[in-house]
Design an enzyme around this catalytic site. Structure first.
Site, PDB file in Angstrom:
ATOM      1  N   LYS A  46       4.255  22.899 -13.326  1.00 53.31           N
ATOM      2  CA  LYS A  46       3.502  21.688 -12.793  1.00 53.31           C
ATOM      3  C   LYS A  46       3.411  21.730 -11.430  1.00 53.31           C
ATOM      4  CE  LYS A  46       2.601  16.950 -13.157  1.00 53.31           C
ATOM      5  NZ  LYS A  46       2.556  15.855 -14.106  1.00 53.31           N
ATOM      6  N   ARG A  90       0.737  -1.106  -0.096  1.00 56.86           N
ATOM      7  CA  ARG A  90      -0.012  -0.156  -0.061  1.00 56.86           C
ATOM      8  C   ARG A  90       0.849   1.294   0.217  1.00 56.86           C
ATOM      9  NH1 ARG A  90      -3.140  -2.536   4.081  1.00 56.86           N
ATOM     10  NH2 ARG A  90      -4.833  -3.650   3.361  1.00 56.86           N
ATOM     11  N   GLU A 122      -6.280  16.040  -7.893  1.00 55.34           N
ATOM     12  CA  GLU A 122      -7.083  16.718  -8.905  1.00 55.34           C
ATOM     13  C   GLU A 122      -8.467  16.840  -8.647  1.00 55.34           C
ATOM     14  OE1 GLU A 122      -6.326  15.489 -13.496  1.00 55.34           O
ATOM     15  OE2 GLU A 122      -6.965  13.938 -12.488  1.00 55.34           O
ATOM     16  N   LYS A 154       1.328  11.420 -10.189  1.00 51.64           N
ATOM     17  CA  LYS A 154       0.071  10.648 -10.778  1.00 51.64           C
ATOM     18  C   LYS A 154       0.913   9.359 -11.375  1.00 51.64           C
ATOM     19  CE  LYS A 154      -3.582  13.416 -12.633  1.00 51.64           C
ATOM     20  NZ  LYS A 154      -4.048  13.734 -13.712  1.00 51.64           N
ATOM     21  N   HIS A 209      -5.165  16.638 -23.488  1.00 55.38           N
ATOM     22  CA  HIS A 209      -4.952  15.313 -23.304  1.00 55.38           C
ATOM     23  C   HIS A 209      -6.364  14.656 -23.479  1.00 55.38           C
ATOM     24  CE1 HIS A 209      -1.437  16.427 -21.417  1.00 55.38           C
ATOM     25  NE2 HIS A 209      -1.079  15.060 -21.164  1.00 55.38           N
ATOM     26  N   HIS A 247      -5.338  11.450 -25.368  1.00 59.02           N
ATOM     27  CA  HIS A 247      -5.499   9.909 -24.836  1.00 59.02           C
ATOM     28  C   HIS A 247      -6.135   9.057 -25.622  1.00 59.02           C
ATOM     29  CE1 HIS A 247      -4.174  10.973 -20.447  1.00 59.02           C
ATOM     30  NE2 HIS A 247      -2.937  10.981 -21.277  1.00 59.02           N
ATOM     31  N   ARG A 304      -6.251  21.045 -10.819  1.00 58.02           N
ATOM     32  CA  ARG A 304      -4.994  20.169 -11.299  1.00 58.02           C
ATOM     33  C   ARG A 304      -5.509  19.849 -12.870  1.00 58.02           C
ATOM     34  NH1 ARG A 304      -1.020  15.514  -9.151  1.00 58.02           N
ATOM     35  NH2 ARG A 304      -0.285  14.939 -11.159  1.00 58.02           N
ATOM     36  N   HIS A 306       3.029  10.131 -26.820  1.00 57.01           N
ATOM     37  CA  HIS A 306       2.212  10.946 -25.975  1.00 57.01           C
ATOM     38  C   HIS A 306       2.315  12.344 -26.369  1.00 57.01           C
ATOM     39  CE1 HIS A 306      -0.087  12.051 -22.461  1.00 57.01           C
ATOM     40  NE2 HIS A 306       0.908  12.858 -22.092  1.00 57.01           N
ATOM     41  N   ASN A 361      -4.197  18.545 -17.822  1.00 53.48           N
ATOM     42  CA  ASN A 361      -4.744  17.869 -18.772  1.00 53.48           C
ATOM     43  C   ASN A 361      -5.045  18.460 -20.152  1.00 53.48           C
ATOM     44  OD1 ASN A 361      -7.022  15.149 -19.083  1.00 53.48           O
ATOM     45  ND2 ASN A 361      -4.928  15.050 -17.630  1.00 53.48           N
ATOM     46  N   GLU A 376       4.586  18.876 -24.082  1.00 53.28           N
ATOM     47  CA  GLU A 376       4.272  19.169 -22.572  1.00 53.28           C
ATOM     48  C   GLU A 376       5.014  20.484 -22.165  1.00 53.28           C
ATOM     49  OE1 GLU A 376       1.872  17.324 -21.390  1.00 53.28           O
ATOM     50  OE2 GLU A 376       2.201  15.272 -21.572  1.00 53.28           O
TER      51      GLU A 376
HETATM   52  N1  LIG Z   1       2.394  10.868 -14.510  1.00 52.02           N
HETATM   53  C1  LIG Z   1       2.238  11.995 -15.207  1.00 52.02           C
HETATM   54  O1  LIG Z   1       1.961  13.021 -14.816  1.00 52.02           O
HETATM   55  C2  LIG Z   1       2.560  11.975 -16.699  1.00 52.02           C
HETATM   56  C3  LIG Z   1       2.790  13.031 -17.385  1.00 52.02           C
HETATM   57  C4  LIG Z   1       3.118  13.080 -18.634  1.00 52.02           C
HETATM   58  C5  LIG Z   1       3.186  11.813 -19.589  1.00 52.02           C
HETATM   59  N2  LIG Z   1       2.901  10.986 -18.809  1.00 52.02           N
HETATM   60  C6  LIG Z   1       3.206   9.522 -19.560  1.00 52.02           C
HETATM   61  O2  LIG Z   1       4.565   9.184 -19.898  1.00 52.02           O
HETATM   62  C7  LIG Z   1       4.484   8.649 -20.875  1.00 52.02           C
HETATM   63  C8  LIG Z   1       5.308   9.241 -21.990  1.00 52.02           C
HETATM   64  O3  LIG Z   1       6.622   9.250 -21.621  1.00 52.02           O
HETATM   65  P1  LIG Z   1       7.912   9.464 -22.598  1.00 52.02           P
HETATM   66  O4  LIG Z   1       7.482  10.515 -23.609  1.00 52.02           O
HETATM   67  O5  LIG Z   1       9.159   9.777 -21.575  1.00 52.02           O
HETATM   68  O6  LIG Z   1       7.839   8.038 -23.340  1.00 52.02           O
HETATM   69  P2  LIG Z   1       8.529   6.594 -22.993  1.00 52.02           P
HETATM   70  O7  LIG Z   1       8.716   6.459 -21.517  1.00 52.02           O
HETATM   71  O8  LIG Z   1       7.947   5.636 -23.763  1.00 52.02           O
HETATM   72  O9  LIG Z   1      10.164   6.922 -23.417  1.00 52.02           O
HETATM   73  C9  LIG Z   1      10.410   7.080 -24.892  1.00 52.02           C
HETATM   74  C10 LIG Z   1      11.463   6.250 -25.513  1.00 52.02           C
HETATM   75  O10 LIG Z   1      12.769   6.719 -25.277  1.00 52.02           O
HETATM   76  C11 LIG Z   1      13.388   5.917 -24.641  1.00 52.02           C
HETATM   77  N3  LIG Z   1      14.645   6.527 -23.905  1.00 52.02           N
HETATM   78  C12 LIG Z   1      14.194   7.110 -22.387  1.00 52.02           C
HETATM   79  N4  LIG Z   1      15.280   7.787 -22.332  1.00 52.02           N
HETATM   80  C13 LIG Z   1      16.060   7.578 -23.195  1.00 52.02           C
HETATM   81  C14 LIG Z   1      17.617   8.181 -23.205  1.00 52.02           C
HETATM   82  N5  LIG Z   1      18.048   9.024 -22.286  1.00 52.02           N
HETATM   83  N6  LIG Z   1      18.539   7.943 -24.379  1.00 52.02           N
HETATM   84  C15 LIG Z   1      17.800   7.190 -25.420  1.00 52.02           C
HETATM   85  N7  LIG Z   1      16.438   6.600 -25.344  1.00 52.02           N
HETATM   86  C16 LIG Z   1      15.655   6.897 -24.178  1.00 52.02           C
HETATM   87  C17 LIG Z   1      12.679   4.946 -24.235  1.00 52.02           C
HETATM   88  O11 LIG Z   1      13.335   3.699 -23.915  1.00 52.02           O
HETATM   89  C18 LIG Z   1      11.609   4.748 -25.112  1.00 52.02           C
HETATM   90  O12 LIG Z   1      11.775   3.923 -26.170  1.00 52.02           O
HETATM   91  C19 LIG Z   1       3.216   8.238 -21.328  1.00 52.02           C
HETATM   92  O13 LIG Z   1       2.483   6.859 -20.714  1.00 52.02           O
HETATM   93  C20 LIG Z   1       2.335   9.339 -20.579  1.00 52.02           C
HETATM   94  O14 LIG Z   1       1.164   8.943 -20.342  1.00 52.02           O
HETATM   95  C21 LIG Z   1       2.657  10.711 -17.452  1.00 52.02           C
HETATM   96  O1  LIG Z   2      -0.130  15.674 -14.076  1.00 53.67           O
HETATM   97  C1  LIG Z   2      -1.285  15.872 -14.278  1.00 53.67           C
HETATM   98  O2  LIG Z   2      -2.225  15.966 -13.707  1.00 53.67           O
HETATM   99  C2  LIG Z   2      -1.551  15.777 -15.839  1.00 53.67           C
HETATM  100  O3  LIG Z   2      -2.416  15.748 -16.347  1.00 53.67           O
HETATM  101  C3  LIG Z   2      -0.326  15.759 -16.640  1.00 53.67           C
HETATM  102  C4  LIG Z   2      -0.423  15.117 -18.037  1.00 53.67           C
HETATM  103  O4  LIG Z   2       0.538  15.637 -18.943  1.00 53.67           O
HETATM  104  C5  LIG Z   2      -0.034  13.471 -18.052  1.00 53.67           C
HETATM  105  O5  LIG Z   2      -0.120  13.017 -19.297  1.00 53.67           O
HETATM  106  C6  LIG Z   2      -1.030  12.538 -17.053  1.00 53.67           C
HETATM  107  O6  LIG Z   2      -0.492  11.294 -16.978  1.00 53.67           O
HETATM  108  C7  LIG Z   2      -2.504  12.675 -17.619  1.00 53.67           C
HETATM  109  O7  LIG Z   2      -3.025  12.060 -16.465  1.00 53.67           O
HETATM  110  P1  LIG Z   2      -4.562  11.515 -16.611  1.00 53.67           P
HETATM  111  O8  LIG Z   2      -5.158  11.689 -15.418  1.00 53.67           O
HETATM  112  O9  LIG Z   2      -5.288  12.077 -17.878  1.00 53.67           O
HETATM  113  O10 LIG Z   2      -4.693   9.994 -16.975  1.00 53.67           O
HETATM  114 ZN   LIG Z   3       0.634  14.418 -20.881  1.00 50.93          ZN
END
Ligand SMILES: NC(=O)c1ccc[n+]([C@@H]2O[C@H](COP(=O)([O-])OP(=O)(O)OC[C@H]3O[C@@H](n4cnc5c(N)ncnc54)[C@H](O)[C@@H]3O)[C@@H](O)[C@H]2O)c1
Ligand SMILES: O=C(O)C(=O)C[C@@H](O)[C@H](O)[C@H](O)COP(=O)(O)O
Ligand SMILES: [Zn+2]
Length: 357
Positions: free
Chosen positions: A224, A118, A234, A140, A245, A249, A238, A261, A242, A182
């Protein structure tokens, strides 16, 4: 680019930005942990190895856990395997997870940390532009399901985030540019100076050695952090993060999560700018500027017309939807985001037509 780390407080944890700063990692993990599990993509051993080395040198018992690359990691089957591995290692509540990689990996690592026992501490080491400016900051976490993007997850703040700019040069250009979506999003919803810096030299904005790289990263993180610190779970404000998005999405799901993304969010921002015009008469210059700045750095701004029925169906499962009503983040003006219910399907279709046109 400077080399000194610059700590910035965010919701009680440090986000450290600098170049060649791996030596800062043990202090983010802290003295309570005995074991550390380093979760990283199987394609990036050269980034995971120095992380494991720095942690072992600091006295932790380190387990290196590899996962499929990118979005293929954000699956319940991968989380299940990691839970089994943590169980086999007798991983306790004082032990820590370190997630190394892009946003997909840090979302998964955060989700496993949120759910194992947890909740155990997690430190994130984003290695993509997108991970540094967005995914690793804010707590998130989540995985995808067949029904949609990030539909299963938890809010679980990291204990620290280490953005080592020295990891960026190996990132493929398309991935770097994806992260810029972003950054630009942060500009539109809150910090127009970001837009000016990108527009000043769009080409430089697409490379890690660009003049404003560090400034862009720090400003986007600041946007952010400021939003998340007022509404971690959220409840309302927050949602502005989005922006772009809701459609973004849906595009990712339509492409079976093989579409970047940031690319999907870019198209989603064009849609949102067009919808803002139709919904409340937002200045058409906003949509023009959106297309120009995104197109200028090489991000896509259109998507096929035929996809609309499926995209609309998927958007109904968006987390911002309430009952049968779709809700969107739309701009009233630059840096003036509003959260808007848009029940009118004809208006949505008309906005999409301008994206697909
Ligand atoms: N939690 C959040 O608030 C939040 C916010 C925005 C996006 N996201 C999520 O993040 C994801 C997208 O992230 P992303 O764009 O980083 O994609 P990703 O994690 O898929 O990475 C993209 C590619 O780059 C490669 N890579 C990573 N670092 C590298 C480096 N330094 N050198 C060479 N290759 C490298 C990875 O192996 C992968 O093939 C999505 O799933 C999205 O939903 C989450
Ligand atoms: O941090 C947040 O809040 C965001 O919405 C950031 C987004 O860029 C990110 O892609 C996030 O993962 C989207 O969240 P979701 O709740 O729509 O799945
Ligand atoms: Zn995003």
């Amino acid at each position: 680019m400077g080399t000194a780390p610059s700590p910035a407080e965010n919701h009680g944890y440090h986000v450290v930005v600098g170049s060649g700063i791996l030596s800062e990692l043990p202090s983010l993990v802290g003295p309570r942990a005995r074991q550390v599990a380093v979760i990283h993509p199987d394609t990036l051993p050269e980034l995971a190895r120095p992380v494991c080395h720095a942690l072992r040198a600091a006295g932790y018992v380190v387990t290196s856990l590899d996962v499929p690359d990118g979005e293929r990691a954000k699956k319940i089957s991968v989380a299940t395997r990691l839970w089994e591995q943590l169980g086999a290692a007798d991983f306790t509540r004082t032990d820590a997870i370190v997630g190394v990689g892009g946003g997909a990996t840090t979302d998964l690592a955060g989700f496993v940390a949120a759910t194992w026992l947890r909740g155990v501490p997690v430190v994130l080491v984003p290695t993509t532009m997108l991970g540094m400016v967005d995914a690793a900051v804010g707590g998130k976490t989540g995985i995808n399901t067949d029904a949609g993007k990030n539909l299963v997850g938890a809010f679980h703040a990291p204990s620290g985030v280490l953005c080592d700019l020295a990891t960026l040069p190996s990132l493929p250009r398309a991935e770097y540019v994806s992260g810029l979506a972003e950054v630009i999003k942060a500009g539109f919803i809150s910090d127009p100076r970001i837009l000016e810096l990108v527009e000043a030299d769009p080409h430089a904005a697409t490379t890690p050695d660009g003049r404003y790289t560090r400034t862009l990263i720090e400003r986007a993180i600041a946007v952010k952090a400021s939003v998340v610190s007022t509404d971690f779970r959220e409840s309302d404000h927050r949602e502005i993060l989005n922006y772009g998005h809701t459609l973004g999405h849906a595009i990712e799901r339509a492409e079976d999560y093989t579409f970047r993304h940031g690319y999907a969010v870019a198209i989603g921002m064009v849609f949102a700018a067009e919808l803002a015009q139709l919904h409340h008469g937002a200045d058409p210059a906003l949509a023009r500027r959106t297309r120009e700045i995104l197109g200028g750095v090489g991000l896509p701004t259109t998507y096929p017309a035929a996809a609309w029925p499926e995209l609309l169906r998927t958007m109904r499962r968006d987390k911002k939807a309430r009952g049968a009503t779709l809700r969107f983040v739309l701009l009233e003006d630059l840096a003036r985001p509003a959260r808007c219910a848009v029940p009118d399907e004809a208006m949505l279709a008309a906005a999409y037509q301008r994206v697909s046109g």
